[in-house]
Design a protein around this motif. Structure first.
Motif, PDB file in Angstrom:
ATOM      1  N   PRO A 115       0.800  -1.237   0.000  1.00  0.00           N
ATOM      2  CA  PRO A 115       0.000   0.000   0.000  1.00  0.00           C
ATOM      3  C   PRO A 115       0.828   1.280   0.000  1.00  0.00           C
ATOM      4  CG  PRO A 115       0.084  -0.893   2.213  1.00  0.00           C
ATOM      5  CD  PRO A 115       0.816  -1.871   1.328  1.00  0.00           C
ATOM      6  N   ILE A 116       2.115   1.182  -0.284  1.00  0.00           N
ATOM      7  CA  ILE A 116       2.973   2.360  -0.375  1.00  0.00           C
ATOM      8  C   ILE A 116       3.341   2.564  -1.848  1.00  0.00           C
ATOM      9  CG2 ILE A 116       5.191   3.375   0.258  1.00  0.00           C
ATOM     10  CD1 ILE A 116       5.027   1.917   2.895  1.00  0.00           C
ATOM     11  N   LEU A 117       2.903   3.676  -2.417  1.00  0.00           N
ATOM     12  CA  LEU A 117       3.166   3.980  -3.820  1.00  0.00           C
ATOM     13  C   LEU A 117       4.334   4.951  -3.885  1.00  0.00           C
ATOM     14  CD1 LEU A 117       2.392   3.615  -6.724  1.00  0.00           C
ATOM     15  CD2 LEU A 117       0.620   5.354  -6.470  1.00  0.00           C
ATOM     16  N   SER A 118       5.511   4.416  -4.199  1.00  0.00           N
ATOM     17  CA  SER A 118       6.740   5.213  -4.213  1.00  0.00           C
ATOM     18  C   SER A 118       7.326   5.215  -5.615  1.00  0.00           C
ATOM     19  CB  SER A 118       7.752   4.636  -3.215  1.00  0.00           C
ATOM     20  OG  SER A 118       8.957   5.360  -3.251  1.00  0.00           O
ATOM     21  N   ILE A 119       7.469   6.416  -6.182  1.00  0.00           N
ATOM     22  CA  ILE A 119       7.989   6.556  -7.538  1.00  0.00           C
ATOM     23  C   ILE A 119       9.214   7.459  -7.500  1.00  0.00           C
ATOM     24  CG2 ILE A 119       7.486   7.176  -9.926  1.00  0.00           C
ATOM     25  CD1 ILE A 119       4.608   7.043  -7.562  1.00  0.00           C
ATOM     26  N   ARG A 140      -0.368   1.753 -13.682  1.00  0.00           N
ATOM     27  CA  ARG A 140      -0.573   0.327 -13.459  1.00  0.00           C
ATOM     28  C   ARG A 140      -0.617  -0.006 -11.969  1.00  0.00           C
ATOM     29  NH1 ARG A 140       3.481  -2.321 -14.606  1.00  0.00           N
ATOM     30  NH2 ARG A 140       4.940  -0.796 -15.476  1.00  0.00           N
ATOM     31  N   LYS A 141       0.279   0.599 -11.211  1.00  0.00           N
ATOM     32  CA  LYS A 141       0.339   0.321  -9.771  1.00  0.00           C
ATOM     33  C   LYS A 141      -0.921   0.815  -9.066  1.00  0.00           C
ATOM     34  CE  LYS A 141       2.515  -0.626  -5.811  1.00  0.00           C
ATOM     35  NZ  LYS A 141       2.976  -1.947  -5.389  1.00  0.00           N
ATOM     36  N   SER A 142      -1.366   2.024  -9.384  1.00  0.00           N
ATOM     37  CA  SER A 142      -2.541   2.592  -8.712  1.00  0.00           C
ATOM     38  C   SER A 142      -3.818   1.841  -9.080  1.00  0.00           C
ATOM     39  CB  SER A 142      -2.677   4.077  -9.057  1.00  0.00           C
ATOM     40  OG  SER A 142      -2.797   4.257 -10.461  1.00  0.00           O
ATOM     41  N   LEU A 143      -3.939   1.434 -10.351  1.00  0.00           N
ATOM     42  CA  LEU A 143      -5.119   0.666 -10.759  1.00  0.00           C
ATOM     43  C   LEU A 143      -5.155  -0.677 -10.045  1.00  0.00           C
ATOM     44  CD1 LEU A 143      -5.301   1.376 -14.598  1.00  0.00           C
ATOM     45  CD2 LEU A 143      -6.880   2.173 -12.829  1.00  0.00           C
ATOM     46  N   ARG A 144      -4.006  -1.299  -9.892  1.00  0.00           N
ATOM     47  CA  ARG A 144      -3.926  -2.582  -9.186  1.00  0.00           C
ATOM     48  C   ARG A 144      -4.433  -2.435  -7.754  1.00  0.00           C
ATOM     49  NH1 ARG A 144      -3.739  -8.143  -9.443  1.00  0.00           N
ATOM     50  NH2 ARG A 144      -2.411  -8.995  -7.797  1.00  0.00           N
ATOM     51  N   ARG A 204      -6.414  -0.080  -6.611  1.00  0.00           N
ATOM     52  CA  ARG A 204      -7.846   0.246  -6.621  1.00  0.00           C
ATOM     53  C   ARG A 204      -8.694  -0.994  -6.849  1.00  0.00           C
ATOM     54  NH1 ARG A 204     -10.317   3.326 -11.645  1.00  0.00           N
ATOM     55  NH2 ARG A 204     -10.094   1.164 -12.363  1.00  0.00           N
ATOM     56  N   ASP A 205      -8.269  -1.837  -7.802  1.00  0.00           N
ATOM     57  CA  ASP A 205      -9.043  -3.040  -8.104  1.00  0.00           C
ATOM     58  C   ASP A 205      -9.089  -3.999  -6.918  1.00  0.00           C
ATOM     59  OD1 ASP A 205      -9.431  -2.027 -10.604  1.00  0.00           O
ATOM     60  OD2 ASP A 205      -7.859  -3.224 -11.565  1.00  0.00           O
ATOM     61  N   LEU A 206      -8.035  -3.969  -6.097  1.00  0.00           N
ATOM     62  CA  LEU A 206      -8.006  -4.831  -4.914  1.00  0.00           C
ATOM     63  C   LEU A 206      -8.684  -4.185  -3.712  1.00  0.00           C
ATOM     64  CD1 LEU A 206      -4.328  -6.160  -5.180  1.00  0.00           C
ATOM     65  CD2 LEU A 206      -6.427  -7.440  -5.644  1.00  0.00           C
ATOM     66  N   GLY A 207      -9.155  -2.949  -3.899  1.00  0.00           N
ATOM     67  CA  GLY A 207      -9.822  -2.240  -2.813  1.00  0.00           C
ATOM     68  C   GLY A 207      -8.880  -1.815  -1.707  1.00  0.00           C
ATOM     69  N   LEU A 208      -7.603  -1.574  -2.056  1.00  0.00           N
ATOM     70  CA  LEU A 208      -6.597  -1.206  -1.062  1.00  0.00           C
ATOM     71  C   LEU A 208      -6.351   0.301  -1.071  1.00  0.00           C
ATOM     72  CD1 LEU A 208      -3.994  -4.056  -1.720  1.00  0.00           C
ATOM     73  CD2 LEU A 208      -5.667  -3.925   0.137  1.00  0.00           C
ATOM     74  N   ALA A 209      -6.275   0.875   0.090  1.00  0.00           N
ATOM     75  CA  ALA A 209      -5.994   2.306   0.223  1.00  0.00           C
ATOM     76  C   ALA A 209      -4.488   2.539   0.138  1.00  0.00           C
ATOM     77  CB  ALA A 209      -6.527   2.831   1.552  1.00  0.00           C
ATOM     78  N   TRP A 261      -2.712  11.847  -9.253  1.00  0.00           N
ATOM     79  CA  TRP A 261      -2.083  10.924  -8.310  1.00  0.00           C
ATOM     80  C   TRP A 261      -2.237  11.426  -6.875  1.00  0.00           C
ATOM     81  CZ3 TRP A 261       3.007  10.917 -11.587  1.00  0.00           C
ATOM     82  CH2 TRP A 261       2.764  10.248 -12.788  1.00  0.00           C
ATOM     83  N   MET A 262      -2.037  12.722  -6.693  1.00  0.00           N
ATOM     84  CA  MET A 262      -2.154  13.271  -5.344  1.00  0.00           C
ATOM     85  C   MET A 262      -3.595  13.218  -4.852  1.00  0.00           C
ATOM     86  SD  MET A 262       0.520  16.453  -5.433  1.00  0.00           S
ATOM     87  CE  MET A 262       0.291  16.754  -3.704  1.00  0.00           C
ATOM     88  N   LYS A 263      -4.536  13.493  -5.748  1.00  0.00           N
ATOM     89  CA  LYS A 263      -5.954  13.405  -5.376  1.00  0.00           C
ATOM     90  C   LYS A 263      -6.299  11.989  -4.961  1.00  0.00           C
ATOM     91  CE  LYS A 263     -10.622  14.078  -7.191  1.00  0.00           C
ATOM     92  NZ  LYS A 263     -11.449  14.395  -8.374  1.00  0.00           N
ATOM     93  N   MET A 264      -5.790  11.024  -5.717  1.00  0.00           N
ATOM     94  CA  MET A 264      -6.038   9.617  -5.409  1.00  0.00           C
ATOM     95  C   MET A 264      -5.488   9.257  -4.032  1.00  0.00           C
ATOM     96  SD  MET A 264      -4.612   6.355  -7.540  1.00  0.00           S
ATOM     97  CE  MET A 264      -2.953   7.032  -7.360  1.00  0.00           C
ATOM     98  N   ALA A 265      -4.271   9.728  -3.733  1.00  0.00           N
ATOM     99  CA  ALA A 265      -3.656   9.418  -2.446  1.00  0.00           C
ATOM    100  C   ALA A 265      -4.421  10.068  -1.298  1.00  0.00           C
ATOM    101  CB  ALA A 265      -2.206   9.887  -2.445  1.00  0.00           C
TER     102      ALA A 265
END
Length: 549
Positions: free
Chosen positions: A42-46, A75-79, A81-86, A109-113
């Motif tokens: 659940p950590i999105l680091s780019i 790809r990472k964010s959609l994955r 979202r599809d798994l229902g993970l924050a 991306w920031m809005k999503m986070a």
């Protein structure tokens, strides 16, 4: 048998969170289990350097490089979202790219986070050769107001290439949970935004404000030129939870934080400054840089320790000192003075002092005495710009550290190869030099002709229990290490200054010389084999010597 891969996912996620970003990403190739773990992390680091090297970015391939970043995040964010993970943490670090063309993607991306109730937001953007005043504000990323509407954020890091506009002065701030804020090299429409932002974070514990600037509209009659200036003042009130602060680039700092324990201030050395640490009576660690507009003397130290009775660690860098300084404190445990000019004598009365470090240039070697000292006290010194006359004075410096019983805990670090040819007979050995615990060499002489006089001067000034090296590269330094080894083993005994007199120099008193190396090698290997196995580039692996008189 791989037992780690079978651990619960929550533990595997915790392992990934503790790894550096690059190593964390690499775990996805270890096995199917780790690949699944990484996909649900659940950590999105780019970080752009994970996808391409900044030096490879050109005008022609810029968009293809950015597309890599966009595709990966998508790809990472959609994955997730599809798994229902924050998304618990969102980190975006991109260097050497123009963010104007990808501002829309960053906004999404920031809005999503933020909508995922993320706890950590780290945004670090860079421009080629970025510095305040080179680019118009339109080239910088405009921080969205949604950032300060997040009630779930506990850590906010904003660094470089980011513009904070006027609307932040009046917009509602809901950063009720933020405990850590770091603002570095940002461009503000008004300097009051910083204070307003910080003051609306009631739980803040750790604060960093470094070299932030304000901008004005273009100067009349001069197109594309904007007026920029560093934020000059910072006034912080009512920060009851604040424990740690780092402020750089200000001329005036006022902090009202009764629980503040750690403070680092890096002031502008070319201007006068005002410092008021109202109510910070619980301060335990203080680091000050560039106090050059005042002379620090006995009165300054007396008032400092009186104002901060719990101060345990004090570090001063590039400060102007009186020639004779007396320091007295029953609480002080760590003291460091680096490149503090004018000081010739230092008397320290600190019975609980555990560590003292002194750094200087060339011949600036004051006499230092400890009137009361702990049995655990360690003294370390570093000198830069050392030449042959400086080496001659090194012995006097070591001898002038009182009492003598702490000699064994002195470390000397010699660097900056500025040696010139010494005068013949300029240095005569009179007795065995004082003993120190460690000697670290951070350079070797440039010319082989200087090898012997350099080591003779150095080891006639102090007799170390161990010698180690910290060279940037061993490509050209192996010859010096080989020479030192042969000298220590007595193979060049006939060249020493004491050979024709009754006085014996340092290597005549040597009983045992032991070679040590930090890399794995056959314990029965000879020295040449060890030296050949030493890496040619800077690394942790090293060769050193243990000396016994």
């Amino acid at each position: 048998m791989d037992q780690i891969s079978g651990l619960p996912e929550v533990i595997l996620h915790d392992i990934l969170a503790r790894l550096p970003d690059r190593d964390s990403a690499r775990t996805s190739v270890l096995s199917k289990a780790w690949r699944e773990t990484w996909s649900t992390f659940p950590i999105l680091s780019i970080c752009s350097d994970q996808l391409f090297r900044s030096q490879d970015v050109t005008v022609d391939n810029y968009h293809s490089k950015i597309d890599k970043v966009i595709d990966y995040v998508g790809r990472k964010s959609l994955r997730l979202r599809d798994l229902g993970l924050a998304i618990k943490e969102f980190k975006l670090i991109i260097d050497y790219v123009d963010h104007k063309c990808m501002a829309h993607h960053v906004d999404l991306w920031m809005k999503m986070a933020i909508e995922s109730c993320g706890q950590v937001l780290h945004l670090q953007l860079g421009l080629p050769g970025y510095y305040v005043g080179r680019y118009s504000p339109d080239r910088l990323y405009e921080l969205p107001l949604s950032v300060i509407e997040s009630k779930s954020l506990t850590k906010l890091v904003l660094m470089g290439g980011i513009r904070v506009d006027q609307e932040f002065l009046t917009h509602s701030i809901k950063l009720y949970s933020v405990r850590i804020i770091k603002l570095c090299n940002l461009l503000f429409a008004h300097e009051g935004i910083i204070e307003r932002l910080i003051s609306h974070c009631p739980l803040i514990e750790d604060l960093t404000v470094v070299d932030c600037a304000v901008y004005n509209p273009p100067i009349s009659g001069i197109p594309q030129v904007f007026a920029f200036s560093l934020v000059e003042s910072l006034f912080l009130h009512g920060l009851h939870k604040l424990k740690k602060a780092y402020v750089q680039g200000m001329r005036e700092v006022y902090i009202d934080a009764q629980n503040l324990e750690s403070l680092r201030l890096n002031l502008d050395p070319d201007t006068s400054f005002k410092l008021n640490l109202y109510s910070c009576t619980n301060l335990r660690w203080l680091c000050l840089w560039s106090l050059r507009n005042i002379d620090i003397g006995d009165k300054w130290f007396l008032e400092l320790f009186s104002k901060f009775p719990f101060l345990e660690s004090l570090e001063l860098y590039y400060c102007s000192m009186f020639q004779r300084i007396n320091i007295s404190s029953a609480q002080l445990k760590v003291l460091k003075l680096s490149y503090c000019s004018n000081m010739e004598e230092l008397n320290i009365d600190a019975r609980n002092l555990l560590s003292f470090a002194y750094e200087g240039v060339g011949d600036n070697k004051p006499g230092i005495s400890f009137q009361k000292s702990s049995n655990q006290l360690e003294v370390n010194s570093l000198f830069t710009g050392v030449d042959f006359p400086g080496l001659c004075n090194l012995r006097k410096f070591v001898e002038n550290i009182k009492p003598q019983k702490i000699w064994a805990s002195v470390s000397l670090f010699i660097r900056s190869s500025v040696l010139t040819e010494p005068e013949q007979g300029a240095f005569q050995v009179s007795s065995i030099p004082p003993t120190i615990k460690r000697l670290e060499l951070q350079f070797s002489p440039d010319y082989e002709a200087f090898y012997f006089p350099f080591m003779n001067y150095l080891l006639s000034s102090c007799c170390p229990n161990s010698i180690s090296f910290s060279f940037r590269s061993y490509v050209h330094d192996k010859a010096f290490i080989q020479f030192l080894y042969e000298t220590l083993m007595g193979r060049k005994e006939g060249k020493c200054h004491c050979s024709s007199s009754n006085t014996k120099c340092w290597w005549h008193a040597l009983k045992i010389v032991k070679v040590i190396c930090t890399f794995k090698i056959d314990e029965n290997a000879d020295f040449k084999t060890m030296l050949d196995a030493l890496p040619t580039c800077c690394a942790d692996e090293n060769i050193g010597f243990i000396l016994e008189l």
